[in-house]
Design a protein around this motif. Structure first.
Motif, PDB file in Angstrom:
ATOM      1  N   ILE A   1       8.086  33.520  38.310  1.00  0.00           N
ATOM      2  CA  ILE A   1       8.537  34.376  37.207  1.00  0.00           C
ATOM      3  C   ILE A   1       7.747  35.676  37.258  1.00  0.00           C
ATOM      4  O   ILE A   1       6.516  35.668  37.410  1.00  0.00           O
ATOM      5  CB  ILE A   1       8.349  33.692  35.846  1.00  0.00           C
ATOM      6  CG1 ILE A   1       9.162  32.390  35.785  1.00  0.00           C
ATOM      7  CG2 ILE A   1       8.781  34.606  34.710  1.00  0.00           C
ATOM      8  CD1 ILE A   1       9.014  31.624  34.484  1.00  0.00           C
ATOM      9  N   ALA A   2       8.468  36.801  37.105  1.00  0.00           N
ATOM     10  CA  ALA A   2       7.812  38.115  37.167  1.00  0.00           C
ATOM     11  C   ALA A   2       8.258  38.990  36.002  1.00  0.00           C
ATOM     12  O   ALA A   2       9.374  38.862  35.492  1.00  0.00           O
ATOM     13  CB  ALA A   2       8.137  38.808  38.486  1.00  0.00           C
TER      14      ALA A   2
ATOM     15  N   ASN B   1      10.918  50.914  34.718  1.00  0.00           N
ATOM     16  CA  ASN B   1      11.425  51.725  35.830  1.00  0.00           C
ATOM     17  C   ASN B   1      11.995  50.863  36.960  1.00  0.00           C
ATOM     18  O   ASN B   1      12.569  51.382  37.918  1.00  0.00           O
ATOM     19  CB  ASN B   1      10.329  52.640  36.376  1.00  0.00           C
ATOM     20  CG  ASN B   1       9.091  51.867  36.816  1.00  0.00           C
ATOM     21  OD1 ASN B   1       9.128  50.650  36.984  1.00  0.00           O
ATOM     22  ND2 ASN B   1       7.980  52.580  36.967  1.00  0.00           N
ATOM     23  N   GLY B   2      11.820  49.532  36.841  1.00  0.00           N
ATOM     24  CA  GLY B   2      12.347  48.639  37.868  1.00  0.00           C
ATOM     25  C   GLY B   2      11.544  48.648  39.147  1.00  0.00           C
ATOM     26  O   GLY B   2      11.998  48.089  40.161  1.00  0.00           O
ATOM     27  N   ILE B   3      10.373  49.281  39.137  1.00  0.00           N
ATOM     28  CA  ILE B   3       9.551  49.392  40.338  1.00  0.00           C
ATOM     29  C   ILE B   3       8.211  48.681  40.171  1.00  0.00           C
ATOM     30  O   ILE B   3       7.804  47.892  41.023  1.00  0.00           O
ATOM     31  CB  ILE B   3       9.304  50.879  40.686  1.00  0.00           C
ATOM     32  CG1 ILE B   3      10.645  51.590  40.940  1.00  0.00           C
ATOM     33  CG2 ILE B   3       8.381  51.006  41.898  1.00  0.00           C
ATOM     34  CD1 ILE B   3      10.511  53.084  41.150  1.00  0.00           C
ATOM     35  N   ASP B   4       7.528  48.987  39.096  1.00  0.00           N
ATOM     36  CA  ASP B   4       6.169  48.473  38.882  1.00  0.00           C
ATOM     37  C   ASP B   4       6.194  47.006  38.449  1.00  0.00           C
ATOM     38  O   ASP B   4       6.799  46.652  37.416  1.00  0.00           O
ATOM     39  CB  ASP B   4       5.443  49.307  37.831  1.00  0.00           C
ATOM     40  CG  ASP B   4       5.254  50.749  38.281  1.00  0.00           C
ATOM     41  OD1 ASP B   4       5.019  50.960  39.479  1.00  0.00           O
ATOM     42  OD2 ASP B   4       5.365  51.651  37.426  1.00  0.00           O
ATOM     43  N   LEU B   5       5.530  46.172  39.241  1.00  0.00           N
ATOM     44  CA  LEU B   5       5.370  44.764  38.890  1.00  0.00           C
ATOM     45  C   LEU B   5       4.184  44.636  37.933  1.00  0.00           C
ATOM     46  O   LEU B   5       3.036  44.874  38.322  1.00  0.00           O
ATOM     47  CB  LEU B   5       5.149  43.924  40.147  1.00  0.00           C
ATOM     48  CG  LEU B   5       4.896  42.432  39.946  1.00  0.00           C
ATOM     49  CD1 LEU B   5       6.097  41.766  39.292  1.00  0.00           C
ATOM     50  CD2 LEU B   5       4.559  41.762  41.281  1.00  0.00           C
ATOM     51  N   ILE B   6       4.448  44.275  36.703  1.00  0.00           N
ATOM     52  CA  ILE B   6       3.390  44.199  35.685  1.00  0.00           C
ATOM     53  C   ILE B   6       2.638  42.882  35.780  1.00  0.00           C
ATOM     54  O   ILE B   6       1.408  42.840  35.746  1.00  0.00           O
ATOM     55  CB  ILE B   6       3.988  44.369  34.275  1.00  0.00           C
ATOM     56  CG1 ILE B   6       4.746  45.698  34.181  1.00  0.00           C
ATOM     57  CG2 ILE B   6       2.901  44.291  33.213  1.00  0.00           C
ATOM     58  CD1 ILE B   6       3.893  46.916  34.474  1.00  0.00           C
ATOM     59  N   ASP B   7       3.363  41.778  35.912  1.00  0.00           N
ATOM     60  CA  ASP B   7       2.712  40.466  35.967  1.00  0.00           C
ATOM     61  C   ASP B   7       3.668  39.469  36.624  1.00  0.00           C
ATOM     62  O   ASP B   7       4.896  39.615  36.535  1.00  0.00           O
ATOM     63  CB  ASP B   7       2.346  39.993  34.558  1.00  0.00           C
ATOM     64  CG  ASP B   7       1.401  38.801  34.564  1.00  0.00           C
ATOM     65  OD1 ASP B   7       0.773  38.543  35.614  1.00  0.00           O
ATOM     66  OD2 ASP B   7       1.293  38.110  33.518  1.00  0.00           O
ATOM     67  N   SER B   8       3.107  38.455  37.273  1.00  0.00           N
ATOM     68  CA  SER B   8       3.936  37.399  37.862  1.00  0.00           C
ATOM     69  C   SER B   8       3.103  36.136  37.981  1.00  0.00           C
ATOM     70  O   SER B   8       1.865  36.184  38.010  1.00  0.00           O
ATOM     71  CB  SER B   8       4.465  37.819  39.240  1.00  0.00           C
ATOM     72  OG  SER B   8       3.399  37.958  40.165  1.00  0.00           O
ATOM     73  N   VAL B   9       3.783  34.998  38.067  1.00  0.00           N
ATOM     74  CA  VAL B   9       3.088  33.721  38.184  1.00  0.00           C
ATOM     75  C   VAL B   9       4.017  32.715  38.853  1.00  0.00           C
ATOM     76  O   VAL B   9       5.232  32.728  38.648  1.00  0.00           O
ATOM     77  CB  VAL B   9       2.636  33.199  36.799  1.00  0.00           C
ATOM     78  CG1 VAL B   9       3.825  32.992  35.878  1.00  0.00           C
ATOM     79  CG2 VAL B   9       1.845  31.905  36.940  1.00  0.00           C
ATOM     80  N   SER B  10       3.441  31.852  39.692  1.00  0.00           N
ATOM     81  CA  SER B  10       4.177  30.753  40.314  1.00  0.00           C
ATOM     82  C   SER B  10       3.900  29.490  39.514  1.00  0.00           C
ATOM     83  O   SER B  10       2.756  29.020  39.446  1.00  0.00           O
ATOM     84  CB  SER B  10       3.742  30.573  41.769  1.00  0.00           C
ATOM     85  OG  SER B  10       4.093  31.710  42.539  1.00  0.00           O
TER      86      SER B  10
END
Length: 317
Positions: A132-133, A138-147
């Motif tokens: 989940i991300a 802006n659809g570019i910068d990945l703020i946070d994600s986790v498996s």
């Protein structure tokens, strides 16, 4: 002209930088992929959910940010438009999306945006791992994600406390959607109650129970008081009736005695004082009987009749 363009570009980049910095304070805080008895949506359905948390001490509106469970979004060759096509946008809802300091917001997965602002079509299959991300607007910068690893029913994958880097699997009794993840040992009873009952259901039931218990006690008290007062009134009425009856009987007896005495006086004269001759005869007979049987000296208050010899017979000779 070129100077104005450079100034505009500098201001735009500064604003985007500030916004991006604010977005960095928004984190994925807790996820549940197999919900069978936990949180329900407004349709009373159990769905997988994701919790976002604002770790800063200022407000930030997450509207326009994106959530995705599709790993293809990590492909750097994708254009922003192509990447956005793989993601779910968070709609604008001031009360839900404007996260104040240290506030949380929950969104349901495996749903449809047509069901409401909390519903996203991102997929999270029960019992399977999922990535989940959270992307910036802006659809570019990945703020946070986790498996997220495979989770049992009603367990969650959560940070040990809001914004922490360490994640743990939480038991069903420790899941905390919409509130702080970590419960300190030294926290107050109010905070513990808030964490264990984030929606106030238990406190509402308890309050209603106290109110109804008080009303029941008042009902019993006033029922007993009413019964006591009614019994007291009946007892008082019975006593008054008995007293009235006794007074009537006494008055009747007195009237009968007076009538009898009046009849005697009219018959035998005033000297009798209303006493029957039979009474005089009975009294004299009783006195003579006691005298002859020599019993009157055994009692006090009895006039003793003793013979006395005189010479009155000699004077007549």
């Amino acid at each position: 002209m070129k100077k104005l363009e450079l100034l505009f570009y500098f201001v735009l980049m500064s604003a985007l930088s500030v916004l991006a910095q604010g977005a960095r304070n928004i984190v994925i805080n807790e996820i549940m992929t197999q919900n069978t008895a936990n949180l329900t949506d407004e349709y009373n359905a159990h769905r997988a959910w994701i919790e976002l948390a604002n770790t800063s001490y200022s407000s930030y509106n997450v509207r326009g940010m994106f959530i995705t469970t599709n790993r293809k979004a990590l492909d750097e060759k994708l254009t922003p438009v192509q990447r956005i096509g793989l993601m779910n946008i968070i709609p604008d809802e001031e009360e839900l999306t404007n996260l104040k300091a240290r506030q949380h917001s929950v969104f349901f997965l495996n749903s449809s945006p047509t069901k409401g602002v909390q519903h996203l079509s991102a997929q999270a299959f029960p019992g399977q791992p999922v990535w989940i991300a959270l992307y910036d607007g802006n659809g570019i910068d990945l703020i946070d994600s986790v498996s997220v690893p495979p989770l049992a029913a009603n367990t969650s994958y959560a940070r040990i406390h809001d914004g922490a880097g360490k994640w743990v699997i939480k038991a069903p009794t420790a899941v905390t959607p919409g509130t702080d993840n970590f419960i300190q040992v030294t926290e107050s009873k109010v905070t513990k109650w808030k964490n264990s009952d984030p929606y106030g259901v238990a406190i509402s039931v308890l309050s209603m129970g106290i109110v109804f218990s008080c009303l029941a006690l008042l009902y019993v008290f006033f029922s007993l008081l009413g019964s006591y007062m009614e019994h007291k009134q009946r007892l008082k009425a019975a006593t008054e009736s008995h007293a009235s009856l006794m007074a009537i009987l006494k008055a009747g007896k007195k009237m009968a005695d007076t009538g009898h005495k009046t009849n005697v006086i009219l018959k035998d004269g005033l000297k009798t004082k209303g006493i029957d001759k039979e009474i005089y005869i009975a009294v004299i007979s009783l006195a003579l009987q006691e005298y002859l049987e020599d019993q009157h000296d055994m009692e006090s208050g009895i006039i003793t009749i003793k013979p006395k010899h005189t010479n009155w017979n000699n004077l007549n000779r």
